[in-house]
Design a protein around this motif. Structure first.
Motif, PDB file in Angstrom:
ATOM      1  N   GLU A 109      -5.401  10.672  10.274  1.00 61.25           N
ATOM      2  CA  GLU A 109      -4.670  10.189  12.028  1.00 61.25           C
ATOM      3  C   GLU A 109      -4.190   8.658  11.915  1.00 61.25           C
ATOM      4  O   GLU A 109      -4.826   7.935  11.435  1.00 61.25           O
ATOM      5  CB  GLU A 109      -5.555  10.721  12.953  1.00 61.25           C
ATOM      6  CG  GLU A 109      -6.043  12.155  13.432  1.00 61.25           C
ATOM      7  CD  GLU A 109      -6.718  12.370  14.427  1.00 61.25           C
ATOM      8  OE1 GLU A 109      -6.844  11.215  15.276  1.00 61.25           O
ATOM      9  OE2 GLU A 109      -7.212  13.512  14.632  1.00 61.25           O
ATOM     10  N   TRP A 110      -3.099   8.854  12.680  1.00 59.19           N
ATOM     11  CA  TRP A 110      -2.549   7.265  12.782  1.00 59.19           C
ATOM     12  C   TRP A 110      -3.247   6.543  13.862  1.00 59.19           C
ATOM     13  O   TRP A 110      -3.343   6.997  15.071  1.00 59.19           O
ATOM     14  CB  TRP A 110      -0.987   7.295  12.973  1.00 59.19           C
ATOM     15  CG  TRP A 110      -0.327   6.280  12.988  1.00 59.19           C
ATOM     16  CD1 TRP A 110      -0.528   4.902  12.125  1.00 59.19           C
ATOM     17  CD2 TRP A 110       0.864   5.719  13.636  1.00 59.19           C
ATOM     18  NE1 TRP A 110       0.460   4.010  12.675  1.00 59.19           N
ATOM     19  CE2 TRP A 110       1.237   4.486  13.465  1.00 59.19           C
ATOM     20  CE3 TRP A 110       1.751   6.434  14.818  1.00 59.19           C
ATOM     21  CZ2 TRP A 110       2.286   3.561  14.064  1.00 59.19           C
ATOM     22  CZ3 TRP A 110       2.562   5.714  15.385  1.00 59.19           C
ATOM     23  CH2 TRP A 110       2.983   4.666  15.074  1.00 59.19           C
ATOM     24  N   ASP A 111      -3.589   5.290  13.634  1.00 55.74           N
ATOM     25  CA  ASP A 111      -4.287   4.514  14.756  1.00 55.74           C
ATOM     26  C   ASP A 111      -3.215   3.468  15.383  1.00 55.74           C
ATOM     27  O   ASP A 111      -3.438   2.822  16.318  1.00 55.74           O
ATOM     28  CB  ASP A 111      -5.611   3.748  14.176  1.00 55.74           C
ATOM     29  CG  ASP A 111      -4.898   2.828  13.081  1.00 55.74           C
ATOM     30  OD1 ASP A 111      -3.648   2.461  12.855  1.00 55.74           O
ATOM     31  OD2 ASP A 111      -5.677   2.281  12.243  1.00 55.74           O
ATOM     32  N   GLY A 112      -1.865   3.775  15.264  1.00 56.57           N
ATOM     33  CA  GLY A 112      -0.867   2.932  15.906  1.00 56.57           C
ATOM     34  C   GLY A 112      -0.750   1.618  15.152  1.00 56.57           C
ATOM     35  O   GLY A 112       0.255   0.840  15.718  1.00 56.57           O
ATOM     36  N   SER A 113      -1.425   1.305  13.899  1.00 55.66           N
ATOM     37  CA  SER A 113      -1.114  -0.224  13.143  1.00 55.66           C
ATOM     38  C   SER A 113      -0.109  -0.009  12.479  1.00 55.66           C
ATOM     39  O   SER A 113       0.472   1.133  11.933  1.00 55.66           O
ATOM     40  CB  SER A 113      -2.112  -0.411  12.721  1.00 55.66           C
ATOM     41  OG  SER A 113      -2.648   0.228  11.725  1.00 55.66           O
ATOM     42  N   TRP A 114       0.628  -1.050  12.035  1.00 57.19           N
ATOM     43  CA  TRP A 114       1.786  -1.204  11.061  1.00 57.19           C
ATOM     44  C   TRP A 114       1.460  -2.123  10.121  1.00 57.19           C
ATOM     45  O   TRP A 114       0.741  -3.330  10.382  1.00 57.19           O
ATOM     46  CB  TRP A 114       3.120  -1.385  11.580  1.00 57.19           C
ATOM     47  CG  TRP A 114       3.615  -0.103  12.531  1.00 57.19           C
ATOM     48  CD1 TRP A 114       3.432   0.110  13.627  1.00 57.19           C
ATOM     49  CD2 TRP A 114       4.746   0.539  12.020  1.00 57.19           C
ATOM     50  NE1 TRP A 114       4.269   0.984  14.171  1.00 57.19           N
ATOM     51  CE2 TRP A 114       4.972   1.294  13.074  1.00 57.19           C
ATOM     52  CE3 TRP A 114       5.262   0.473  10.996  1.00 57.19           C
ATOM     53  CZ2 TRP A 114       6.049   2.357  12.955  1.00 57.19           C
ATOM     54  CZ3 TRP A 114       6.324   1.819  10.833  1.00 57.19           C
ATOM     55  CH2 TRP A 114       6.521   2.540  11.771  1.00 57.19           C
ATOM     56  N   CYS A 115       2.060  -2.240   8.696  1.00 57.92           N
ATOM     57  CA  CYS A 115       1.931  -3.167   7.737  1.00 57.92           C
ATOM     58  C   CYS A 115       3.451  -3.616   7.663  1.00 57.92           C
ATOM     59  O   CYS A 115       4.421  -2.729   7.622  1.00 57.92           O
ATOM     60  CB  CYS A 115       1.189  -2.932   6.466  1.00 57.92           C
ATOM     61  SG  CYS A 115       1.432  -4.051   5.102  1.00 57.92           S
ATOM     62  N   LEU A 116       3.735  -4.884   7.857  1.00 51.33           N
ATOM     63  CA  LEU A 116       5.011  -5.406   7.836  1.00 51.33           C
ATOM     64  C   LEU A 116       5.112  -6.365   6.419  1.00 51.33           C
ATOM     65  O   LEU A 116       4.402  -7.280   6.237  1.00 51.33           O
ATOM     66  CB  LEU A 116       5.445  -6.134   8.996  1.00 51.33           C
ATOM     67  CG  LEU A 116       5.187  -5.559  10.236  1.00 51.33           C
ATOM     68  CD1 LEU A 116       5.579  -6.473  11.411  1.00 51.33           C
ATOM     69  CD2 LEU A 116       6.245  -4.438  10.404  1.00 51.33           C
ATOM     70  N   ALA A 117       6.123  -6.196   5.736  1.00 50.44           N
ATOM     71  CA  ALA A 117       6.306  -7.050   4.600  1.00 50.44           C
ATOM     72  C   ALA A 117       7.710  -7.731   4.617  1.00 50.44           C
ATOM     73  O   ALA A 117       8.790  -7.225   4.878  1.00 50.44           O
ATOM     74  CB  ALA A 117       6.323  -6.263   3.126  1.00 50.44           C
ATOM     75  N   VAL A 118       7.762  -9.187   4.815  1.00 49.31           N
ATOM     76  CA  VAL A 118       9.069  -9.913   4.741  1.00 49.31           C
ATOM     77  C   VAL A 118       9.131 -10.510   3.521  1.00 49.31           C
ATOM     78  O   VAL A 118       8.362 -11.135   3.074  1.00 49.31           O
ATOM     79  CB  VAL A 118       9.025 -11.091   6.000  1.00 49.31           C
ATOM     80  CG1 VAL A 118      10.009 -11.976   5.984  1.00 49.31           C
ATOM     81  CG2 VAL A 118       8.205 -10.585   7.212  1.00 49.31           C
ATOM     82  N   LEU A 119      10.327 -10.036   3.092  1.00 52.41           N
ATOM     83  CA  LEU A 119      10.716 -10.519   1.671  1.00 52.41           C
ATOM     84  C   LEU A 119      11.756 -11.647   1.672  1.00 52.41           C
ATOM     85  O   LEU A 119      12.546 -11.830   0.430  1.00 52.41           O
ATOM     86  CB  LEU A 119      11.515  -9.282   1.008  1.00 52.41           C
ATOM     87  CG  LEU A 119      10.752  -7.899   1.230  1.00 52.41           C
ATOM     88  CD1 LEU A 119      11.391  -7.012   0.501  1.00 52.41           C
ATOM     89  CD2 LEU A 119       9.353  -8.069   0.441  1.00 52.41           C
ATOM     90  N   SER A 120      11.954 -12.351   2.543  1.00 45.61           N
ATOM     91  CA  SER A 120      12.946 -13.399   2.674  1.00 45.61           C
ATOM     92  C   SER A 120      12.601 -14.568   1.490  1.00 45.61           C
ATOM     93  O   SER A 120      13.793 -15.276   1.348  1.00 45.61           O
ATOM     94  CB  SER A 120      13.052 -13.863   4.115  1.00 45.61           C
ATOM     95  OG  SER A 120      11.590 -14.543   4.475  1.00 45.61           O
ATOM     96  N   GLN A 121      11.508 -14.744   1.396  1.00 49.70           N
ATOM     97  CA  GLN A 121      11.128 -15.758   0.338  1.00 49.70           C
ATOM     98  C   GLN A 121      11.000 -15.613  -1.149  1.00 49.70           C
ATOM     99  O   GLN A 121      10.898 -16.218  -2.224  1.00 49.70           O
ATOM    100  CB  GLN A 121       9.834 -16.580   0.469  1.00 49.70           C
ATOM    101  CG  GLN A 121       9.810 -17.093   2.003  1.00 49.70           C
ATOM    102  CD  GLN A 121      10.802 -17.939   2.234  1.00 49.70           C
ATOM    103  OE1 GLN A 121      11.016 -19.065   1.574  1.00 49.70           O
ATOM    104  NE2 GLN A 121      11.660 -17.868   3.383  1.00 49.70           N
ATOM    105  N   LEU A 122      11.453 -14.086  -1.409  1.00 43.97           N
ATOM    106  CA  LEU A 122      11.475 -13.672  -2.783  1.00 43.97           C
ATOM    107  C   LEU A 122      12.722 -14.092  -3.311  1.00 43.97           C
ATOM    108  O   LEU A 122      13.694 -13.792  -2.576  1.00 43.97           O
ATOM    109  CB  LEU A 122      11.158 -12.283  -2.913  1.00 43.97           C
ATOM    110  CG  LEU A 122       9.965 -11.537  -2.538  1.00 43.97           C
ATOM    111  CD1 LEU A 122       9.805 -10.124  -2.550  1.00 43.97           C
ATOM    112  CD2 LEU A 122       9.019 -12.207  -3.689  1.00 43.97           C
TER     113      LEU A 122
END
Length: 309
Positions: A109-122
């Motif tokens: 079940e989903w708990d409502g959280s998200w993982c975000l990955a920002v790639l601007s510095q790659l």
């Protein structure tokens, strides 16, 4: 040739592919049938069990060579004149990531959280590589530099970025747990980011191809061991191709007519039906240097929430 017309049709469809995907089918056999039983098999017995799929000895040997030398999936151990093949450590890691998703009984079940990955510095040359790997792990692309997943395993994400040499240049955020939320805009964004329409059509095609197998086997009785093995192998092979493109989003983000749920249930039903017969065939036909393959590990019987062999 199988005694089942529907199974023969599936074999013909597989053989009609151009190019024929022999290497992919071999990986399906390794992951589904061989890894749970020690992980090593004699090449000769592998050639024998693949012959009913329309793969001749030359094609199997060529595919095994490529999987060993070019793709680094397999390694060989020579004992006398016989070659025994196993997954490499790299191949095993690939397998573990992929196949643990295939055999899940239900999605958490989903708990409502998200993982975000920002790639601007790659660096630009590294960014696409990271994007491809994160997409394979179920991340969606919200922009060229922002990727997100509602079901990410942070340890696995960190390990993957470390392997790619990209951890220090990737910015990761994890939102707090909260009430699962899905506005119309977020559902539409999910449809676009993960190409859900195309994946849904692939699931529908899977259902159309394998429902006749389920109807035939459940009404007329389970076929012989060889047909059970053929059905199980093609089932997992075709399901794997669709499921590994599926980000396995929580229900709150999916369209109401999502066909992935029905596809998983059908796969589980057929797999459970043919499991015992296919395991008997594997015991009879496949060998290691010490004799028949060992019995399946206890974890094998936990697939799809529990199977019996």
């Amino acid at each position: 040739m199988s005694s089942s017309p529907y199974l023969n049709e599936l074999i013909q469809q597989f053989c009609a592919q151009r190019p024929i995907r022999a290497g992919s089918l071999i990986i399906s056999v390794f992951g589904d049938a061989i890894v749970p039983r020690g992980g090593t098999v004699w090449l000769g017995s592998l050639i024998n069990v693949l012959e009913p799929f329309g793969l001749n000895q030359r094609l199997v040997r060529t595919s095994i060579f490529r999987l060993s030398k070019e793709d680094e999936w397999l390694s060989a151990d020579q004992v006398g004149r016989r070659a025994y093949y196993s997954l490499t450590s790299q191949g095993r890691r690939r397998f573990d990531k992929a196949f643990k998703r295939i055999y899940l009984p239900v999605l958490p079940e989903w708990d409502g959280s998200w993982c975000l990955a920002v790639l601007s510095q790659l660096p630009a040359e590294k960014r696409q590589q990271v994007r491809d790997e994160l997409q394979w792990m179920g991340f969606g692309s919200f922009s060229p530099i922002l990727m997100a997943s509602p079901h990410a395993d942070m340890l696995e994400v960190n390990n993957t970025l470390t392997e790619l040499g990209a951890l220090d240049d990737t910015i990761l955020f994890e939102t707090r747990e909260g009430e699962p939320y899905s506005s119309r805009a977020l559902r539409e964004q999910s449809r676009e980011c993960w190409n859900l329409d195309q994946i849904s059509e692939s699931y529908k095609s899977f259902l159309e191809r394998f429902r006749p197998i389920w109807q035939e086997f459940s009404s007329k009785g389970v076929p012989g061991p060889q047909d059970c093995f053929i059905a199980r192998t093609l089932l997992i092979h075709e399901y794997r191709k669709v499921m590994l493109r599926d980000p396995q989003l929580p229900a709150e983000l999916l369209p109401p007519d999502w066909s992935g749920v029905s596809a998983r249930q059908l796969c589980r039903n057929i797999y459970s039906l043919v499991c015992a017969g296919s395991e008997a065939y594997i015991s009879e036909m496949m060998e290691t240097a010490d004799g028949p393959l060992p019995e399946p590990a206890p974890t094998f019987y936990k697939r799809f929430g529990g199977v019996k062999a």
